[in-house]
Design a protein around this motif. Structure first.
Motif, PDB file in Angstrom:
ATOM      1  N   ALA A   1     -32.242 -27.584 -11.504  1.00 58.91           N
ATOM      2  CA  ALA A   1     -30.854 -28.037 -11.448  1.00 58.91           C
ATOM      3  C   ALA A   1     -30.106 -27.600 -12.706  1.00 58.91           C
ATOM      4  O   ALA A   1     -30.701 -27.253 -13.724  1.00 58.91           O
ATOM      5  CB  ALA A   1     -30.792 -29.561 -11.301  1.00 58.91           C
ATOM      6  N   ARG A   2     -28.776 -27.680 -12.603  1.00 55.68           N
ATOM      7  CA  ARG A   2     -27.921 -27.257 -13.710  1.00 55.68           C
ATOM      8  C   ARG A   2     -28.153 -28.105 -14.955  1.00 55.68           C
ATOM      9  O   ARG A   2     -28.227 -27.568 -16.073  1.00 55.68           O
ATOM     10  CB  ARG A   2     -26.461 -27.340 -13.275  1.00 55.68           C
TER      11      ARG A   2
ATOM     12  N   PHE B   1     -26.037 -19.735  -9.396  1.00 58.96           N
ATOM     13  CA  PHE B   1     -26.853 -20.807  -9.977  1.00 58.96           C
ATOM     14  C   PHE B   1     -28.236 -20.856  -9.304  1.00 58.96           C
ATOM     15  O   PHE B   1     -29.263 -20.989  -9.981  1.00 58.96           O
ATOM     16  CB  PHE B   1     -26.162 -22.164  -9.838  1.00 58.96           C
ATOM     17  N   LYS B   2     -28.278 -20.733  -7.990  1.00 54.60           N
ATOM     18  CA  LYS B   2     -29.556 -20.775  -7.282  1.00 54.60           C
ATOM     19  C   LYS B   2     -30.471 -19.637  -7.735  1.00 54.60           C
ATOM     20  O   LYS B   2     -31.680 -19.829  -7.922  1.00 54.60           O
ATOM     21  CB  LYS B   2     -29.318 -20.696  -5.769  1.00 54.60           C
ATOM     22  N   SER B   3     -29.892 -18.462  -7.898  1.00 53.94           N
ATOM     23  CA  SER B   3     -30.678 -17.318  -8.368  1.00 53.94           C
ATOM     24  C   SER B   3     -31.190 -17.553  -9.796  1.00 53.94           C
ATOM     25  O   SER B   3     -32.341 -17.240 -10.123  1.00 53.94           O
ATOM     26  CB  SER B   3     -29.828 -16.047  -8.320  1.00 53.94           C
ATOM     27  N   ILE B   4     -30.338 -18.130 -10.634  1.00 57.72           N
ATOM     28  CA  ILE B   4     -30.725 -18.424 -12.019  1.00 57.72           C
ATOM     29  C   ILE B   4     -31.878 -19.424 -12.045  1.00 57.72           C
ATOM     30  O   ILE B   4     -32.860 -19.243 -12.777  1.00 57.72           O
ATOM     31  CB  ILE B   4     -29.515 -18.977 -12.803  1.00 57.72           C
ATOM     32  N   TYR B   5     -31.759 -20.502 -11.237  1.00 55.70           N
ATOM     33  CA  TYR B   5     -32.821 -21.514 -11.209  1.00 55.70           C
ATOM     34  C   TYR B   5     -34.155 -20.880 -10.815  1.00 55.70           C
ATOM     35  O   TYR B   5     -35.209 -21.179 -11.391  1.00 55.70           O
ATOM     36  CB  TYR B   5     -32.492 -22.627 -10.212  1.00 55.70           C
TER      37      TYR B   5
ATOM     38  N   ALA C   1     -15.575 -20.745 -11.526  1.00 62.50           N
ATOM     39  CA  ALA C   1     -15.107 -19.814 -10.493  1.00 62.50           C
ATOM     40  C   ALA C   1     -13.759 -19.207 -10.871  1.00 62.50           C
ATOM     41  O   ALA C   1     -13.544 -18.002 -10.713  1.00 62.50           O
ATOM     42  CB  ALA C   1     -15.005 -20.551  -9.156  1.00 62.50           C
ATOM     43  N   ARG C   2     -12.862 -20.032 -11.381  1.00 59.49           N
ATOM     44  CA  ARG C   2     -11.548 -19.510 -11.775  1.00 59.49           C
ATOM     45  C   ARG C   2     -11.683 -18.542 -12.955  1.00 59.49           C
ATOM     46  O   ARG C   2     -11.055 -17.483 -12.971  1.00 59.49           O
ATOM     47  CB  ARG C   2     -10.610 -20.665 -12.146  1.00 59.49           C
TER      48      ARG C   2
ATOM     49  N   HIS D   1     -18.445 -21.007  -3.981  1.00 56.49           N
ATOM     50  CA  HIS D   1     -19.657 -20.729  -3.219  1.00 56.49           C
ATOM     51  C   HIS D   1     -20.484 -19.634  -3.909  1.00 56.49           C
ATOM     52  O   HIS D   1     -21.712 -19.745  -4.014  1.00 56.49           O
ATOM     53  CB  HIS D   1     -19.298 -20.297  -1.799  1.00 56.49           C
ATOM     54  N   THR D   2     -19.798 -18.595  -4.383  1.00 64.19           N
ATOM     55  CA  THR D   2     -20.500 -17.508  -5.074  1.00 64.19           C
ATOM     56  C   THR D   2     -21.103 -18.007  -6.382  1.00 64.19           C
ATOM     57  O   THR D   2     -22.222 -17.628  -6.747  1.00 64.19           O
ATOM     58  CB  THR D   2     -19.539 -16.341  -5.346  1.00 64.19           C
ATOM     59  N   VAL D   3     -20.395 -18.855  -7.097  1.00 63.07           N
ATOM     60  CA  VAL D   3     -20.935 -19.424  -8.341  1.00 63.07           C
ATOM     61  C   VAL D   3     -22.213 -20.194  -8.048  1.00 63.07           C
ATOM     62  O   VAL D   3     -23.219 -20.073  -8.758  1.00 63.07           O
ATOM     63  CB  VAL D   3     -19.895 -20.335  -9.025  1.00 63.07           C
ATOM     64  N   ASN D   4     -22.191 -20.991  -6.974  1.00 60.07           N
ATOM     65  CA  ASN D   4     -23.389 -21.759  -6.619  1.00 60.07           C
ATOM     66  C   ASN D   4     -24.553 -20.841  -6.233  1.00 60.07           C
ATOM     67  O   ASN D   4     -25.715 -21.138  -6.531  1.00 60.07           O
ATOM     68  CB  ASN D   4     -23.075 -22.727  -5.475  1.00 60.07           C
ATOM     69  N   ASP D   5     -24.233 -19.718  -5.582  1.00 63.87           N
ATOM     70  CA  ASP D   5     -25.289 -18.750  -5.261  1.00 63.87           C
ATOM     71  C   ASP D   5     -25.909 -18.182  -6.535  1.00 63.87           C
ATOM     72  O   ASP D   5     -27.126 -17.978  -6.621  1.00 63.87           O
ATOM     73  CB  ASP D   5     -24.729 -17.616  -4.404  1.00 63.87           C
TER      74      ASP D   5
END
Length: 348
Positions: A338-339, A327-331, A313-314, A321-325
């Protein structure tokens, strides 16, 4: 597009995800396209969307490999060629029709002779381009003495080009997002200036068998035949006098082919290596075939480096939160849960 055409398109794209080989993919696309543009033979070629080198090939009743290579080389040498694929890719018209003995644009006399010797009277070629990316080309053929492809049929073929790309992508994204699981040493072969295989390691035949483009009897021949994708890659290396790369999806994972000029020895000789595609090399191809956004690609790049979500994120100036979103799209796009699974698959 009519309701019937829409249903046919959906069925073809859905079937593309279920087939087990490029030959089956070609059959599905040919039968579907044939309802709008009847043809007697076809050649479907995909390219690596990152490098533009040949990726896989399907053909039925098309040009023989030797004739296709003569036409490819002849077309590139013919500065007056009316429809080179390179020009069609640039658009706005993505389609062209070439005839041998009927009115219409023609290749030069030598190349028309190759068409005639193959019994071809009319060729319709479509550059497969979508969202600014070239994905390959489709060639439809009709025999001599038959009806040439019409302007209306060429227009239909162009309209269907994006749907052909969609079917190719559905097939390709059905490959496991991981390096090939073929348990063999990398294959190495030396290709002479005359485009014949001068030497090869024992594992090369098994790797070529994995590509699924040569029949078993060809692989059993004492002298290694030149497989079409490898030939296409060697031509890319010859044109630039630099290394060339393509990544190929198979039902057991992704394979990387590299060709590079050799120093010393025979002038014009090339070394070709065949081995599993992994890491960043694999990610580059998967990102385009699976439709990852630039931000999703950046997230994966940092994940492969082992960075935690807050670090990513940094680095990317976004919230965790945006990074996790992302990741969900990538999965969802790649088909992992999972990562850890994502990183393990890419690294092999």
């Amino acid at each position: 597009m009519s309701t019937g055409e829409s249903v046919s398109r959906a069925a073809a794209i859905g079937a593309a995800a279920e087939v087990g080989s490029t030959a089956e993919l070609g059959t599905v696309i040919s039968q579907w396209i044939g309802r709008a543009v009847p043809h007697d033979g076809y050649m479907l070629a995909a390219v690596d969307p990152v490098t533009g080198a040949g990726c896989f090939l399907a053909r039925e009743h098309g040009y023989s490999p030797a004739a296709a290579r003569r036409l490819t080389l002849g077309d590139r040498l013919d500065g007056d060629h009316p429809y080179p694929f390179e020009r069609l890719v640039e658009g706005p018209c993505r389609v062209g029709v070439l005839n041998t003995d009927t009115p219409g644009l023609r290749r030069n006399a030598a190349m028309c002779s190759v068409m005639a010797d193959q019994g071809v009277g009319s060729e319709l070629r479509v550059a497969l381009v979508d969202a600014g990316t070239a994905w390959g080309g489709l060639v439809l053929l009709r025999p001599r003495g038959g009806r040439p492809f019409s302007v209306a049929e060429a227009a239909r073929a162009q309209r269907l080009g994006r749907d052909v790309v969609a079917a190719m992508r559905r097939y390709t994204t059905g490959a496991p997002p991981e390096p090939s699981r073929l348990d063999r040493p990398p294959g190495v072969l030396v290709v002479g200036a005359d485009d014949t295989v001068a030497a090869a390691t024992p594992s090369v035949r098994e790797w070529i068998c994995e590509l699924g483009t040569l029949p078993a009897h060809a692989l059993a021949e004492p002298h290694m035949p030149m497989e079409s994708t490898i030939w296409s890659l060697t031509q890319a290396a010859r044109r630039t006098n630099a290394p060339a790369l393509t990544r190929i999806p198979t039902r057991r994972g992704w394979i990387a082919l590299r060709a590079q000029p050799m120093s010393g020895g025979e002038k014009g000789a090339l070394a070709v290596t065949i081995q599993p595609a992994a890491g960043t090399e694999l990610l580059q191809a998967i990102a385009l075939w699976h439709g990852l956004t630039p931000k999703e690609r950046a997230v994966i790049d940092h994940a492969v480096e082992g960075l935690a979500t807050k670090q990513i994120a940094r680095r990317l100036a976004m919230s965790p939160h945006t990074v996790n979103d992302h990741f969900k799209s990538i999965y969802r796009k790649i088909g992992v849960s999972a990562r850890d699974e994502l990183v393990a698959r890419l690294l092999g």
